[in-house]
Each structure stands twice: as structure tokens, then as C-alpha cells.
Design a protein around this motif. Structure first.
Motif, PDB file in Angstrom:
ATOM      1  N   SER A 159      75.271  62.217  14.252  1.00  0.00           N
ATOM      2  CA  SER A 159      75.323  62.589  12.840  1.00  0.00           C
ATOM      3  C   SER A 159      76.634  62.152  12.215  1.00  0.00           C
ATOM      4  CB  SER A 159      75.173  64.106  12.688  1.00  0.00           C
ATOM      5  OG  SER A 159      76.312  64.771  13.221  1.00  0.00           O
ATOM      6  N   ALA A 160      76.652  62.145  10.871  1.00  0.00           N
ATOM      7  CA  ALA A 160      77.866  61.766  10.147  1.00  0.00           C
ATOM      8  C   ALA A 160      79.007  62.746  10.431  1.00  0.00           C
ATOM      9  CB  ALA A 160      77.573  61.721   8.645  1.00  0.00           C
ATOM     10  N   ILE A 161      78.669  64.026  10.523  1.00  0.00           N
ATOM     11  CA  ILE A 161      79.693  65.043  10.801  1.00  0.00           C
ATOM     12  C   ILE A 161      80.332  64.807  12.165  1.00  0.00           C
ATOM     13  CG2 ILE A 161      80.073  67.506  11.228  1.00  0.00           C
ATOM     14  CD1 ILE A 161      77.935  68.107   9.144  1.00  0.00           C
ATOM     15  N   ARG A 162      79.492  64.519  13.148  1.00  0.00           N
ATOM     16  CA  ARG A 162      80.015  64.268  14.488  1.00  0.00           C
ATOM     17  C   ARG A 162      80.836  62.973  14.524  1.00  0.00           C
ATOM     18  NH1 ARG A 162      81.673  66.708  19.149  1.00  0.00           N
ATOM     19  NH2 ARG A 162      81.529  65.246  20.868  1.00  0.00           N
ATOM     20  N   ALA A 163      80.386  61.946  13.810  1.00  0.00           N
ATOM     21  CA  ALA A 163      81.138  60.693  13.749  1.00  0.00           C
ATOM     22  C   ALA A 163      82.516  60.923  13.120  1.00  0.00           C
ATOM     23  CB  ALA A 163      80.356  59.652  12.956  1.00  0.00           C
ATOM     24  N   TRP A 164      82.573  61.802  12.124  1.00  0.00           N
ATOM     25  CA  TRP A 164      83.847  62.183  11.503  1.00  0.00           C
ATOM     26  C   TRP A 164      84.776  62.799  12.557  1.00  0.00           C
ATOM     27  CZ3 TRP A 164      87.413  62.182   7.901  1.00  0.00           C
ATOM     28  CH2 TRP A 164      87.116  61.740   6.607  1.00  0.00           C
ATOM     29  N   ASP A 165      84.208  63.706  13.355  1.00  0.00           N
ATOM     30  CA  ASP A 165      85.006  64.371  14.400  1.00  0.00           C
ATOM     31  C   ASP A 165      85.533  63.358  15.414  1.00  0.00           C
ATOM     32  OD1 ASP A 165      84.554  66.831  13.239  1.00  0.00           O
ATOM     33  OD2 ASP A 165      82.837  67.324  14.517  1.00  0.00           O
ATOM     34  N   VAL A 166      84.676  62.398  15.778  1.00  0.00           N
ATOM     35  CA  VAL A 166      85.083  61.359  16.729  1.00  0.00           C
ATOM     36  C   VAL A 166      86.191  60.501  16.121  1.00  0.00           C
ATOM     37  CG1 VAL A 166      84.318  59.217  17.850  1.00  0.00           C
ATOM     38  CG2 VAL A 166      82.893  61.275  17.977  1.00  0.00           C
ATOM     39  N   THR A 170      90.176  59.923  17.496  1.00  0.00           N
ATOM     40  CA  THR A 170      90.615  58.610  18.000  1.00  0.00           C
ATOM     41  C   THR A 170      91.504  57.823  17.038  1.00  0.00           C
ATOM     42  OG1 THR A 170      88.538  57.637  17.166  1.00  0.00           O
ATOM     43  CG2 THR A 170      88.581  58.333  19.470  1.00  0.00           C
ATOM     44  N   ARG A 171      91.684  58.315  15.811  1.00  0.00           N
ATOM     45  CA  ARG A 171      92.415  57.514  14.820  1.00  0.00           C
ATOM     46  C   ARG A 171      93.896  57.344  15.133  1.00  0.00           C
ATOM     47  NH1 ARG A 171      91.841  61.600   9.640  1.00  0.00           N
ATOM     48  NH2 ARG A 171      92.934  63.392  10.512  1.00  0.00           N
ATOM     49  N   GLY A 176      93.438  52.029  16.702  1.00  0.00           N
ATOM     50  CA  GLY A 176      92.980  52.455  15.385  1.00  0.00           C
ATOM     51  C   GLY A 176      91.494  52.750  15.367  1.00  0.00           C
ATOM     52  N   SER A 177      91.072  53.639  14.479  1.00  0.00           N
ATOM     53  CA  SER A 177      89.668  54.045  14.399  1.00  0.00           C
ATOM     54  C   SER A 177      89.167  53.976  12.959  1.00  0.00           C
ATOM     55  CB  SER A 177      89.505  55.468  14.940  1.00  0.00           C
ATOM     56  OG  SER A 177      88.187  55.935  14.746  1.00  0.00           O
ATOM     57  N   MET A 178      87.922  53.595  12.810  1.00  0.00           N
ATOM     58  CA  MET A 178      87.299  53.513  11.489  1.00  0.00           C
ATOM     59  C   MET A 178      85.934  54.175  11.555  1.00  0.00           C
ATOM     60  SD  MET A 178      86.471  50.069   9.301  1.00  0.00           S
ATOM     61  CE  MET A 178      85.709  50.157   7.688  1.00  0.00           C
ATOM     62  N   LYS A 179      85.607  55.008  10.568  1.00  0.00           N
ATOM     63  CA  LYS A 179      84.312  55.695  10.568  1.00  0.00           C
ATOM     64  C   LYS A 179      83.298  54.899   9.744  1.00  0.00           C
ATOM     65  CE  LYS A 179      85.229  58.789   6.666  1.00  0.00           C
ATOM     66  NZ  LYS A 179      86.416  58.047   6.216  1.00  0.00           N
ATOM     67  N   LEU A 180      82.072  54.807  10.251  1.00  0.00           N
ATOM     68  CA  LEU A 180      80.993  54.080   9.568  1.00  0.00           C
ATOM     69  C   LEU A 180      79.778  54.999   9.513  1.00  0.00           C
ATOM     70  CD1 LEU A 180      81.504  50.723  11.482  1.00  0.00           C
ATOM     71  CD2 LEU A 180      82.231  51.214   9.142  1.00  0.00           C
ATOM     72  N   ALA A 202      83.668  54.355  14.840  1.00  0.00           N
ATOM     73  CA  ALA A 202      82.935  55.612  15.042  1.00  0.00           C
ATOM     74  C   ALA A 202      81.831  55.680  13.994  1.00  0.00           C
ATOM     75  CB  ALA A 202      83.878  56.801  14.896  1.00  0.00           C
ATOM     76  N   GLY A 203      80.585  55.617  14.434  1.00  0.00           N
ATOM     77  CA  GLY A 203      79.504  55.572  13.455  1.00  0.00           C
ATOM     78  C   GLY A 203      78.197  56.153  13.948  1.00  0.00           C
ATOM     79  N   THR A 204      77.239  56.192  13.038  1.00  0.00           N
ATOM     80  CA  THR A 204      75.887  56.650  13.359  1.00  0.00           C
ATOM     81  C   THR A 204      75.003  55.427  13.600  1.00  0.00           C
ATOM     82  OG1 THR A 204      75.425  56.736  10.976  1.00  0.00           O
ATOM     83  CG2 THR A 204      76.061  58.797  12.054  1.00  0.00           C
ATOM     84  N   PRO A 205      73.955  55.573  14.417  1.00  0.00           N
ATOM     85  CA  PRO A 205      73.086  54.427  14.722  1.00  0.00           C
ATOM     86  C   PRO A 205      72.510  53.742  13.486  1.00  0.00           C
ATOM     87  CG  PRO A 205      72.632  56.238  16.212  1.00  0.00           C
ATOM     88  CD  PRO A 205      73.569  56.770  15.171  1.00  0.00           C
ATOM     89  N   GLY A 206      72.046  54.538  12.515  1.00  0.00           N
ATOM     90  CA  GLY A 206      71.444  53.969  11.322  1.00  0.00           C
ATOM     91  C   GLY A 206      72.410  53.104  10.530  1.00  0.00           C
TER      92      GLY A 206
END
Length: 265
Positions: A159-166, A170-171, A176-180, A202-206
Motif C-alpha cells: 500500500s501507499a502508506i506502507r511504501a511511505w513507511d519504507v 531508508t531515506r 537515497g530513497s524515493m517513494k513512488l 519504495a513503491g507499490t506494484p501498480g
């Protein structure tokens, strides 16, 4: 009159007893069904919790079963196009630490150091400085700098929330980390990827699937060197593999890069 009343009561009592037995049987069946469902849920939850520590062949087999359940109308040939080859999966069962967000950076340092982290722009510049070089210059073709192939570690979350946490976990890493995620505009993600020096995605499959399929995608399939599948269980005991997009996105990445390594965390 008494006899008549008694005769009438007898069938009524029989009907009542029959109905009581029927209701008891129904209640018993409901309880058995609930108990069976509870045991099944407990079994599925236990299996989900331990999948990340199992061997590649067992993981591949369990994912194949998941593919079959999610795609019951597909033919055997079509299903085969979705299966994850065990040769792409790396065994991580020897990782002794708890698989939490806090320990995720250490997991990455252990398993994707050579493929990704050691090749981050910040690390390369530091290495160049130690070697007495000014910087790492891109190769030139006909007098113009060419884009160097990047090396990415992709972390897939449910989920987007979990990707945010990841991303938050890691940032601070050197790479460096980037959320998608879908909450971002796709064109913004594509634009940022073109200039970002981050090598952990860090992202969601979709969202990842849409970026890879985008016209003039900023990421080449061959640049994703490692995919870390975040097997976190939410409050409903669902995880990444319960999302149909996960397998399809993973297969697309593998089809683009046969040498990509898949890790379960």
C-alpha cells in the motif's frame, strides 16, 4: 374434549422437537464452519509470516499456487507466463534479525551492497575523491555525455502508506530513497526519476508497473538489479502477495532483466 386436545398437542410437540433438532444441527454446522474458517485463517497467517525465510523452490511453489487462485480463468500456458522462477529468488533465511522497518537498511546493506549500494552516485563520488579523481564523469559519445546506466533496488509494498513507511526507513541511507505511489501524479514521478540520484525506490506494484510501461520511461528494466518484496502483514492479515498487481509487476521486471534478484523481507 381432553382426548381431542391431547391428540392435537402430540403432533405439535413432535414438530417442535423436530424444529429444535434442525436448529441445533444448523447451529452446530455454523460453529464447525466458523472453527474451520478460523483454523484456515491461522494457517494462512502462519504461512504468510514464514514465507520470507523459506527456500527459493518453496517460495516459487507458494507463489505459483497464489497465481492459480488469483487467475482461475487463465489457461495453463497463460499461467506459466506469470510464474516466478526459483532461480531469480535469493535465499534470505539466514537473516537472523527481526524483519522490521528499523532493520531494513541493514538487510539492504547485507544483500544488495554489491549490486546497488556500492554503485550509488554518492558512493562513487566518495571513491573517486579517495582515488584522487575530481568526479565520476559519464562516458562520451560524439562529444556529448551519455546517460550512465543506473542501478536500482526496488522495494515493493502492498500500500501507499506502507511504501511511505519504507521510504522513511531508508531515506537516510547513502544511496537515497524515493517513494513512488499512486497519490503522486505519474508525470511528476517520471520527471523526478530523470533527475534523482536516489537508487532505492519504495513503491507499490501498480505505480511501478505504470512507470515501467510509460512512454519514454526513465527506468530501464535492466537497471533494476534487486527487488525486495515487503511481506508485511496488515491488520486484516493481508500482505503484498494478496495484490494481483504484484506478480504481474514482478514478472514484467524479470522479463526485462533475467538476472534481477528477488528478495523477500
Amino acid at each position: 374434549e381432553t382426548n381431542v386436545k391431547s391428540d392435537n398437542e402430540e403432533p405439535i410437540k413432535k414438530e417442535e422437537k423436530k424444529e429444535q433438532k434442525s436448529n441445533k444441527r444448523k447451529n452446530d454446522d455454523k460453529e464447525k464452519f466458523k472453527e474451520k474458517k478460523k483454523r484456515r485463517l491461522e494457517y494462512d497467517t502462519a504461512e504468510k509470516k514464514k514465507i520470507a525465510t523459506q527456500t527459493p523452490d518453496i517460495i516459487a511453489e507458494k507463489l505459483a499456487q497464489k497465481v492459480q487462485r488469483q487467475n482461475k480463468k487463465l489457461s495453463a500456458l497463460e499461467l506459466n507466463d506469470l510464474y516466478i522462477n526459483k532461480n531469480n529468488i535469493t535465499f534470505t533465511g539466514d537473516w537472523e534479525k527481526e524483519r522490521t522497518l528499523r532493520n531494513l537498511p541493514k538487510f539492504l546493506e547485507k544483500f544488495v551492497e554489491d549490486d546497488v549500494l556500492s554503485k550509488s552516485p554518492k558512493r562513487l563520488r566518495a571513491d573517486a575523491k579517495r582515488a584522487g579523481k575530481k568526479d565520476v564523469e559519464p562516458e562520451k559519445k560524439k562529444g556529448k555525455p551519455t546517460r550512465q546506466e543506473h542501478c536500482y533496488a526496488l522495494i515493493l509494498s502492498m500500500s501507499a502508506i506502507r511504501a511511505w513507511d519504507v521510504h522513511r526507513a531508508t531515506r537516510a541511507m547513502e544511496a537515497g530513497s524515493m517513494k513512488l505511489i499512486s497519490k503522486n501524479r505519474l508525470k511528476d514521478d517520471v520527471k523526478n526519476l530523470k533527475t534523482s540520484r536516489c537508487r532505492i525506490l519504495a513503491g507499490t506494484p501498480g505505480r511501478i508497473k505504470r512507470i515501467l510501461e510509460a512512454e519514454k520511461s526513465p527506468i530501464k528494466g535492466t537497471e533494476i538489479k534487486a527487488v525486495i518484496c515487503d511481506c508485511y502483514l496488515d491488520s486484516k492479515m493481508q500482505n503484498l502477495w494478496d495484490t494481483p498487481d504484484t506478480i504481474r509487476t514482478l514478472r514484467k521486471i524479470i522479463d526485462d532483466n533475467k538476472d534481477v534478484r528477488v528478495y523477500l523481507y
